[in-house]
Design a protein around this motif. Sequence first.
Motif, short mmCIF file in Angstrom:
data_model
loop_
_atom_site.label_atom_id
_atom_site.label_comp_id
_atom_site.label_asym_id
_atom_site.label_seq_id
_atom_site.Cartn_x
_atom_site.Cartn_y
_atom_site.Cartn_z
N MET A 447 -14.90 -1.36 -3.83
CA MET A 447 -13.95 -2.30 -3.23
C MET A 447 -14.42 -3.73 -3.43
SD MET A 447 -12.76 -2.61 0.76
CE MET A 447 -14.38 -3.17 1.27
N ASN A 450 -13.94 -4.76 -7.03
CA ASN A 450 -12.53 -5.05 -7.33
C ASN A 450 -12.13 -6.43 -6.84
OD1 ASN A 450 -11.99 -2.65 -8.60
ND2 ASN A 450 -11.31 -1.60 -6.76
N ASP A 553 -6.54 1.16 -2.21
CA ASP A 553 -6.42 0.99 -3.67
C ASP A 553 -5.02 1.31 -4.14
OD1 ASP A 553 -9.79 2.13 -4.41
OD2 ASP A 553 -9.00 0.11 -4.06
N ASN A 557 -2.44 -1.34 -5.92
CA ASN A 557 -1.95 -1.13 -7.29
C ASN A 557 -0.44 -0.95 -7.32
OD1 ASN A 557 -4.29 -1.27 -9.00
ND2 ASN A 557 -5.01 0.63 -8.06
#
Length: 644
Positions: A447, A450, A553, A557
């Motif tokens: 995380m 990202n 996530d 996305n």
Amino acid sequence: MAFYDSFALNAASKINQPEYSGRAYFLHAKYLASVQNYKEANRFYQNALQVYYKQQNNETTAQIYNDMGFSYGETGAADKQVESYLQAIKIYERHNDPNGLAQSMSNLSTAYFELEKDDRALEYAFYALRIREKQGDQRNLSLSYGNIANMYAQTGADELAGKYIGLGMTAAEKSGDKERMAQMYFTKALLLNKENKVQEALEMELKAIAILESLKNYGLAANRYIAAAFYSNKLGDTANAHHYFNKSIALASSIENKTVLRNGHNYLSDFYLEHRHYKEALEQYKKFIALRDSISNSETNTRIAQLQAAFDLEKKDFEINKLQVQQKIKQLEIEKQQALIAGNTAEAERKQNEIDLLSKTKELQEENLLRQHEELEKQKLVADNNGQKLLLAEKEKIIREKQIKGQSLIRNLLLGLTALLILLAWAGFNRYKLKKKLEQQASIIKMRNNISENLHDDIGATLSNINILNQLARNNIANATIADGYLEKSIEDIQQVSESISDIVWSINPQYDDLAQLLVRMKRYAADMLDGKSIQYHIRFDEQVNKTQLDMDKRRNFYLFYKEAVNNLVKHSGATQAGIDLFIKNNELFLHIKDNGAGFDAGNKKQGNGLGNMQKRAASLSGKLSIKSIEGKGTDVLLQFPVT
């Protein structure tokens, strides 16, 4: 059919009278439509009108316009389809023909519905219904009720759809028409399946099949057995699904219905593949390919035969007309000379005009004959290429076989791997807690990575660009126009950075794990973008989606995919209408975005980064992405991915 149709065309050419030629053209067009050669059918409908029926303007003329409207619909010419139905309605109204009027109005309602003009569609559907109610013809009434029920079902008005299906069934029962009753049963089955009442849908389908078999309508019965197999498989009853597939294939074989037989083998191949019976799937697929090629070759040969017959007919007509025109021109030349000798220049000029008109007509006929000859040669070239098509089909079968063998190997490897994993899990049970802790740490690191990557790649680059723009503005402070341009671009980038940071903060906040807040954000984003471009749109989000949860996530996305798709639509499509639908089915989330814009070549690998980003997002969601686009006809984007 082909033999007698060709015989009729040749007979009409020998008689050479407008009434018989027009009738032969009309019947030939109906034959072409029956073999689904709608483009050629429309040409012969037009010939029938020009030769005879347009001047008559009678009920047969209206029937031609009605049938031509259907053919135009099948070729996608929606404007000509509607125009043809309206012509038919005008003539039927003039001749006070209620049956024809109701038929054309019902067809027009279907055309408007396909154009998404739901209000006009229902308006004409109810016009047709009122006419049939006055006539009291229960059989046609059931047809109108079924048409209206189908429209309501597809627009989400399930209660009204159910009401009109009930009325349609009552009308069908009163009429005593079992075939119409069967049609109402499988229409009801479609509605029940939509309501997820699969067992009831199967029961309705089986009732329809029983009626169709009693009427010996084996073609339609074979087709409905495929639907029964689909419902059974959906219920998990693989034995009955297999049985119904085989019934469909057996019935279609008995009547040599290649189209249904082709579909049966195709769906049965998919069924076997779904249940990992790879060898059987391959055998069924080979049969499907063979039938598909056979039907394609048969249709090509039929088109060539019909074109040849039409060409021969036109050629004979041309030779006859040519002789008549030549004789007429000679006569007019004589009359012109007589007028000149008599000093009547006006009469001589009129005769010359007639000669010029006849000569021009002959030239046009020659050009038309040449065009038909070129079309015939083109179709023959298509037939000559059938050998190449068969080779391609054979290669396709080989590829399919390799894929299935590969899947079988993967299955065996997975079984072995599963056994190995069980052994390793038993051996490593004492280290389970440590492993879970490491996984949690890895998740946190992922995380952070990202977030770091997004901050560096997106926001970092944008901040650098802002710095450059501000420096350029300072360098051009003497020129206010240039400086203002740099500052305006800098402001846009700052707004973009702000939005990106907001997206990152929002995506990692656990209170937004449910989709209710996400949907509000999505609607606002789409509304702002589409309103800014004055694009008419609808946004429909299923209420069940509000109760769904996505992890951080997936939520991020999914939202970024959505923004990319909407952004591409607004910036590049040039659309005037757009639709966004979001719904959940079988624990999968479906996002459907479509527009009527310029479209693009979806197979072109040189598309921009937008499509590539969308494909990466779809892959990260473990989802499936379908992008269908035709230049000049809009774009259709469908994303589906598992919720858990």
